[in-house]
Design a protein around this motif. Structure first.
Motif, mmCIF file in Angstrom:
data_model
loop_
_atom_site.group_PDB
_atom_site.id
_atom_site.type_symbol
_atom_site.label_atom_id
_atom_site.label_comp_id
_atom_site.label_asym_id
_atom_site.label_seq_id
_atom_site.Cartn_x
_atom_site.Cartn_y
_atom_site.Cartn_z
ATOM 1 N N MET A 295 8.089 -6.220 2.698
ATOM 2 C CA MET A 295 8.951 -7.096 3.516
ATOM 3 C C MET A 295 8.817 -6.755 4.998
ATOM 4 O O MET A 295 8.638 -7.626 5.848
ATOM 5 N N GLY A 296 8.881 -5.465 5.330
ATOM 6 C CA GLY A 296 8.788 -5.081 6.743
ATOM 7 C C GLY A 296 7.493 -5.550 7.366
ATOM 8 O O GLY A 296 7.488 -6.136 8.456
ATOM 9 N N GLY A 297 6.394 -5.378 6.637
ATOM 10 C CA GLY A 297 5.093 -5.811 7.157
ATOM 11 C C GLY A 297 5.032 -7.322 7.290
ATOM 12 O O GLY A 297 4.579 -7.846 8.312
ATOM 13 N N GLY A 298 5.526 -8.030 6.289
ATOM 14 C CA GLY A 298 5.512 -9.502 6.338
ATOM 15 C C GLY A 298 6.353 -10.031 7.480
ATOM 16 O O GLY A 298 5.951 -10.938 8.206
ATOM 17 N N ILE A 299 7.526 -9.415 7.664
ATOM 18 C CA ILE A 299 8.394 -9.839 8.779
ATOM 19 C C ILE A 299 7.698 -9.581 10.107
ATOM 20 O O ILE A 299 7.646 -10.433 10.987
ATOM 21 N N LEU A 420 19.310 -11.171 8.907
ATOM 22 C CA LEU A 420 18.144 -12.072 8.973
ATOM 23 C C LEU A 420 17.444 -11.928 7.628
ATOM 24 O O LEU A 420 16.666 -11.009 7.411
ATOM 25 N N HIS A 421 17.799 -12.820 6.702
ATOM 26 C CA HIS A 421 17.286 -12.696 5.334
ATOM 27 C C HIS A 421 16.008 -13.507 5.217
ATOM 28 O O HIS A 421 16.051 -14.725 5.082
ATOM 29 N N PHE A 422 14.867 -12.814 5.305
ATOM 30 C CA PHE A 422 13.562 -13.448 5.121
ATOM 31 C C PHE A 422 13.280 -13.530 3.626
ATOM 32 O O PHE A 422 13.802 -12.759 2.840
ATOM 33 N N PHE A 423 12.418 -14.480 3.266
ATOM 34 C CA PHE A 423 12.081 -14.669 1.852
ATOM 35 C C PHE A 423 10.642 -14.227 1.618
ATOM 36 O O PHE A 423 9.764 -14.488 2.444
ATOM 37 N N SER A 424 10.394 -13.588 0.496
ATOM 38 C CA SER A 424 9.088 -12.986 0.235
ATOM 39 C C SER A 424 8.094 -14.024 -0.300
ATOM 40 O O SER A 424 8.498 -14.866 -1.114
ATOM 41 N N PRO A 425 6.837 -14.053 0.124
ATOM 42 C CA PRO A 425 6.274 -13.232 1.169
ATOM 43 C C PRO A 425 6.704 -13.681 2.561
ATOM 44 O O PRO A 425 6.546 -14.848 2.900
#
Ligand code: T1G
Length: 673
Positions: A295-299, A420-425
């Motif tokens: 997640m950290g890398g994708g964000i 800030l809820h990002f969705f994977s990927p």
């Protein structure tokens, strides 16, 4: 709305209807009047039509659809242009879409700015070009190029437009003067409708065979094929009549209503009701990411790709290296597909600053925590972060369920904190849930929304509750799916109901993808549920090659006899005699219960509007866009029908309650706004 000006014997007609020069009723009337004025004026030898601002025109006014469109309709406007006895040149000053491009097709000649995009995106609204585009475009660019533009809905660049003959000249800068010069030369009218179609029916078959995915579940693309066939096989008048008939049929269709809803819903989601006018976004020059995992890398990639420098912090050197390497690997994979150049990859990677030094976050204007989903760990990190973060820096958690207010309370600066809820990927999915805490400052919220849009995301504001909007609605769906399996359904049956509905995957496929072990207590000896049993056997989903399904090396799934026997074992343990369960019950207990949860989310003010809930599901979970999203779809199904069905199955879900708002709207015969 429509302005005119003279340039010698050339009359310039300017479409001026901010923000996108939509061709509303007033613009259409103005265009017809201006053409008539030019024809009657002996001092006018030719006409140029252009747009004010950065758009030529975004086409018909979508907001007018379904409300009875005033005359003149756009086909008549295009005929008035094409039948004009004096030559008409389009100066395509910027994006020309839909009816906007169709207006240029009714002109005799087209001069385009180099940066213009030209397209017929009607199919994305469940429509087809309804102002002659399906009949004129094949005559101008040939059948295959016309099919590509009309059925895909994707725009072409000005350069590509010149290649296929869609425009005559491409100029740098404003095309108006070039168009006026062209119009002033001895031009003869060149109506496209009278030209023959270059191409044949075989090209349609070839296009369909090469593009199967463009047609899945959708009505409009099939209608597009029909009208292009009409252009090839019928007389001009019959072809135009076929286009009109099919356009009106699509306009009235549920799919088009849903797709038009989705269009406006996406734009409405970016608006925050009641935000004070002085809530100006802060400048974000550097972003910090805590956690170099997936997640950290994708964000981080989202910001790097938008040329925003990223400081990525880890506690463990190996994890940090792995994280940076994964970012590089993802960029290289994109470059290998030709979607990025090597230079762009290097430029993005040059902005990444991986470090073990937590204090480096002190230079960041926004810090996003993307670590293990555990409240105690997060509270520790935020307490520590508050000491390093510079005054005014925004502190965000990527938590997907947890209480943002509780996290904020550890920082002594809760006004700077939000989710800030990002969705994977995270570097692919467009949805970001922007979770406003009780004390989140308005300008912090405004900054997060503007930044999310800057990095190409679709942000939706959510209040604080367990799971916010999307994941909270997943809870009744997953609970009921498991209950249905215990009662007699199979994972395969339930997943198939969902994929037949149009979801990319069903509840059990999704669990295997995300991880069966999410939320597992990690004690292999404590086996209370079917999921405990799967986890205890290492069946954690795709990542371990087995979950509710078995997976081969290519992650292709197959039913698992072991899972089937585990299900039987648990039914026996609970003294459940399995019964046949029909698909209707699955729809009610997994999709209708989601709608019910959405109604509660509205009641509690967690979502600003029901269309925001639709946007969450369209962009976060792949809900079929041609049904508009769960709340729009429910309104189309009929809320009274939904409430009656939920009441019918209430005894199968102890403790289940129909939302008061849902029951109230149903009683009034209304839908969600
Ligand atoms: N009609 C009405 N409003 C429109 C509009 C349109 N065609 N296009 C945009 N808007 C509004 C939008 O809702 C927003 O409003 C504001 O303009 C800025 O839009 C007969 C039947 C042009 C690429 O499908 O793709 O012609 O939120 O935020 O990011 O054959 O808008 O500010 O109140 O998207 O710069 C076909 C749809 C119509 C194009 C600009 N045309 N628009 O993107 O700005 S059907 C389309 C877009 C038709 C004929 C057929 C994009 C854009 P608000 P935005 P943007």
């Amino acid at each position: 709305m429509i302005r005119t000006a003279r340039s010698g014997a050339v009359l310039e007609i300017v479409i001026d209807n901010p923000p996108v020069n939509a061709l509303g009723a007033e613009v259409r009337s103005g265009l017809v009047a201006a053409i008539a004025e030019a024809e009657a004026d002996a001092g006018v030898s030719a006409i140029v039509i252009t747009g004010a601002g950065k758009f030529f025109s975004a086409g018909a006014d979508i907001a007018e659809f379904g409300k009875g469109m005033a005359d003149p309709q756009l086909p008549e406007v295009c005929l008035a242009i094409e039948h004009c006895l004096k030559p008409v040149v389009a100066a395509i000053n910027g994006t020309a879409l839909g009816g906007g491009l169709e207006v240029t097709l009714a002109c005799d000649y087209r001069v385009s700015a180099g940066g213009a995009k030209l397209g017929l995106p009607e199919v994305k609204l469940g429509l087809l070009p309804g102002a002659g585009g399906t009949q004129r475009l094949p005559r101008l660019v040939g059948v295959t190029a016309a099919l590509q533009m009309i059925v895909s809905g994707e725009p072409v660049s000005a350069a590509r437009a010149a290649e296929i003959g869609l425009v005559d000249i491409v100029v740098d800068g404003d095309p108006l003067q070039a168009a006026v010069d062209m119009a002033g030369s001895s031009l003869s009218p060149r109506p496209i409708s009278t030209a023959p179609v270059a191409g044949d029916l075989a090209e349609i078959d070839a296009f369909v065979a090469a593009n199967p995915r463009l047609f899945k579940g959708l009505e409009a693309p099939k209608a597009c094929l029909e009208v292009i066939k009409a252009a090839i096989t019928l007389s001009g008048a019959d072809g135009f009549a076929t286009e009109r008939r099919l356009f009106l049929a699509l306009l009235a269709s549920d799919q088009s209503k849903a797709l038009r809803h989705a269009f406006f819903a996406e734009r409405a989601a970016g608006k925050i009701d009641g935000l004070p006018n002085d809530a100006a976004p802060r400048t974000i020059a550097r972003v910090g990411i805590i956690g170099a995992g997936t997640m950290g890398g994708g964000i981080g990639m989202n910001f790097l790709s938008a040329a925003v420098p990223v400081t990525m912090v880890e506690t463990n050197g190996e994890a940090l290296e792995r994280g940076a390497a994964l970012i590089r690997k993802n960029y290289d994979a994109t470059a290998a597909k030709g979607r990025l150049t090597a230079g762009q990859v290097e430029a993005a990677m040059a902005l990444l600053h991986p470090t073990l030094d937590f204090a480096a976050l002190g230079a960041c204007d926004l810090v996003i925590e993307a670590i293990y989903e555990n409240m105690e760990v997060k509270k520790e990190v935020f307490a520590r972060l508050a000491a390093f973060a510079k005054p005014g820096a925004i502190l965000a958690s990527n938590t997907s369920y947890l209480d943002v207010n509780e996290i904020a309370a550890c920082t002594q600066r809760p006004q700077d904190v939000l989710g800030l809820h990002f969705f994977s990927p995270a570097n692919v999915m467009k949805l970001v849930e922007v979770v406003r805490g009780r004390e989140t400052a308005p300008d912090v919220l405004a900054t997060a929304m503007a930044l999310a849009q800057k990095i190409g995301k679709v942000p939706v504001v959510a209040g604080v509750c367990y799971g916010f909007i999307g994941n909270r609605m997943l809870i009744p769906r997953q609970d009921n799916a498991l209950a249905l399996v215990m009662e007699g359904a199979s994972p395969e049956q339930i997943d198939k109901v969902h994929t037949d509905f149009g979801m990319p995957m069903g509840p059990f496929q999704m669990t295997d993808l995300a991880g069966v072990d999410i939320g597992w207590h990690r004690d292999p000896d404590r086996i209370d549920t079917l999921k405990d049993a799967l986890c205890a056997q290492g069946r954690w989903g795709q990542k371990t090659g087995a979950g509710f399904y078995d997976y081969d090396a290519k992650r292709q799934r197959s039913s698992s006899p072991l899972v089937a026997s585990l299900i039987e074992e648990f039914r026996a343990r609970e003294n459940i005699t399995p019964r046949a369960i029909d698909d209707e019950e699955i729809i009610v207990r997994t999709l209708y219960t989601m709608v019910n949860e959405g109604a509660k989310i509205l009641e509690e003010g967690i979502a600003q509007r029901s269309s925001d809930i639709d946007v969450v599901w369209l962009f976060g979970y792949g809900w079929p866009r041609y049904t508009g999203g769960p709340m729009f779809w429910a309104s189309q199904v009929g809320l009274a029908k939904i409430v009656a069905a939920l009441d019918r199955y209430a005894d199968r879900a102890p403790g289940f309650a129909v939302s008061a708002l849902l029951r109230d709207l149903a009683a009034k015969g209304e839908g969600f706004a």
